[in-house]
Scaffold this motif. Structure first.
Motif, PDB file in Angstrom:
ATOM      1  N   GLN A 237       0.776  -1.179   0.143  1.00  0.00           N
ATOM      2  CA  GLN A 237      -0.111   0.037  -0.176  1.00  0.00           C
ATOM      3  C   GLN A 237       1.108   0.960  -0.368  1.00  0.00           C
ATOM      4  N   SER A 239       3.982   1.307  -1.369  1.00  0.00           N
ATOM      5  CA  SER A 239       4.832   1.529  -2.776  1.00  0.00           C
ATOM      6  C   SER A 239       3.485   2.088  -3.675  1.00  0.00           C
ATOM      7  N   ASN A 240       2.305   1.656  -3.769  1.00  0.00           N
ATOM      8  CA  ASN A 240       1.214   2.250  -4.847  1.00  0.00           C
ATOM      9  C   ASN A 240       1.200   3.350  -4.031  1.00  0.00           C
ATOM     10  N   SER A 241       1.215   3.786  -2.272  1.00  0.00           N
ATOM     11  CA  SER A 241       0.419   5.449  -2.181  1.00  0.00           C
ATOM     12  C   SER A 241       2.291   6.275  -3.189  1.00  0.00           C
ATOM     13  N   LEU A 243       3.873   5.644  -5.354  1.00  0.00           N
ATOM     14  CA  LEU A 243       3.205   5.763  -6.907  1.00  0.00           C
ATOM     15  C   LEU A 243       2.392   6.642  -7.469  1.00  0.00           C
ATOM     16  N   ASP A 244       1.745   6.875  -6.679  1.00  0.00           N
ATOM     17  CA  ASP A 244       0.543   7.597  -7.015  1.00  0.00           C
ATOM     18  C   ASP A 244       0.721   9.016  -6.462  1.00  0.00           C
TER      19      ASP A 244
END
Length: 297
Positions: A237, A239-241, A243-244
């Motif tokens: 999560q 990492s995804n944050s 990236l966003d």
């Protein structure tokens, strides 16, 4: 010889029967890096789990090793629990964590009555072994050897015998029981406290239902696996944050660059406005010659 290796060799000498230490489940320790307290060794060892009295959720408890700062001083072992959502930690050094813990990690799950002295001795031994293995790849984090006291040695002998006797019982009749007469062993008193201890925030009582669910080894392993999955999910999560955030920043830069390009086009058109094609051609040639001159300058 590196400090930790020498210190471990001293422990082996004091123990006498080194094979006794083979019964301590060192191969089952779980470690993780820790950088929030630079005074402690850079990794921590999972001690067990405790159920938070507010959220009713299990929290991991880790034991941290604070090496001595002067010759002859005792190391300090601190027990911290972590909230899985906020990573806020609670210290459990004002209570007997060995009796308030909801479930012990496999490396500390001694078969008989839990006692902090035995668990502190295990933690010291585990840390020494782990530090020796890490010394092979670089400088040692242990600069001053820890005292190999009689209390430390006796407590370690007791808990190792417990693991040894448990293996023997498993090969005999399940009706055979052994009585432990060593449960009064106490922990080495910390002589060099690095900071004041804090009040215990976690619950010291767990319902019979929770306790029975967490005590069996199979359920402890399931809990460890589930918590590891949660840790990996939080990392994913995060990492995804990240990236966003990067994507939004890139989109913002693209918009800014488009606006700058539109401004440059408008400035160029303003310069060329009203000029004949011949004059514009001559101006372009002058600009090329000037750019070449600047590059050579």
């Amino acid at each position: 010889m590196p400090v930790a290796k020498t210190n471990l060799a001293q422990l082996y000498t004091e123990i006498g029967d080194v094979s006794l230490l083979d019964h301590a489940p060192y191969d089952q320790i779980v470690t993780a890096s820790q950088y929030y307290d630079p005074r402690a060794i850079s990794f921590k060892i999972r001690f067990g789990y405790i159920v938070d009295k507010y959220s009713k959720r299990p929290q991991e408890i880790w034991v941290l090793f604070y090496p001595p700062t002067k010759e002859g001083r005792h190391p300090e072992m601190q027990f911290h629990s972590f909230d899985p959502d906020t990573n806020a930690f609670t210290k459990h050094d004002d209570s007997n964590i060995s009796t308030t813990v909801s479930a012990l990690a496999s490396a500390f799950n001694n078969p008989k009555k839990a006692a902090k002295g035995k668990h502190v001795a295990l933690a010291k031994y585990y840390y020494l072994k782990a530090l020796v293995s890490r010394e092979a790849g670089g400088a040692s984090e242990l600069e001053i050897p820890i005292p190999i006291t009689r209390t430390f040695v006796d407590s370690l002998r007791v808990v190792c015998r417990e693991f040894e006797e448990a293996k023997e019982r498993s090969s005999r009749s399940p009706s055979v029981t052994l009585v432990d007469d060593h449960d009064s062993v106490l922990s080495d008193p910390p002589e060099d406290l690095l900071e004041p201890t804090q009040p215990v925030k976690a619950s010291s009582m767990v319902t019979a239902e929770v306790s029975s669910n967490l005590t069996p080894d199979v359920n402890i392993q399931r809990l460890e696996t589930l918590l590891a999955v949660c840790d990996d999910e939080r990392e994913l999560q995060a990492s995804n944050s990240a990236l966003d955030t990067e994507k939004k920043a890139l989109e913002q830069r693209c918009r800014v660059n488009k606006e700058k390009q539109a401004e440059l086009n408008a400035r160029r058109e303003l310069v060329l406005k009203g000029m004949s094609l011949m004059d514009a051609f001559k101006l372009g040639g002058q600009m090329e010659r000037e750019e070449k001159r600047r590059k050579l300058a």
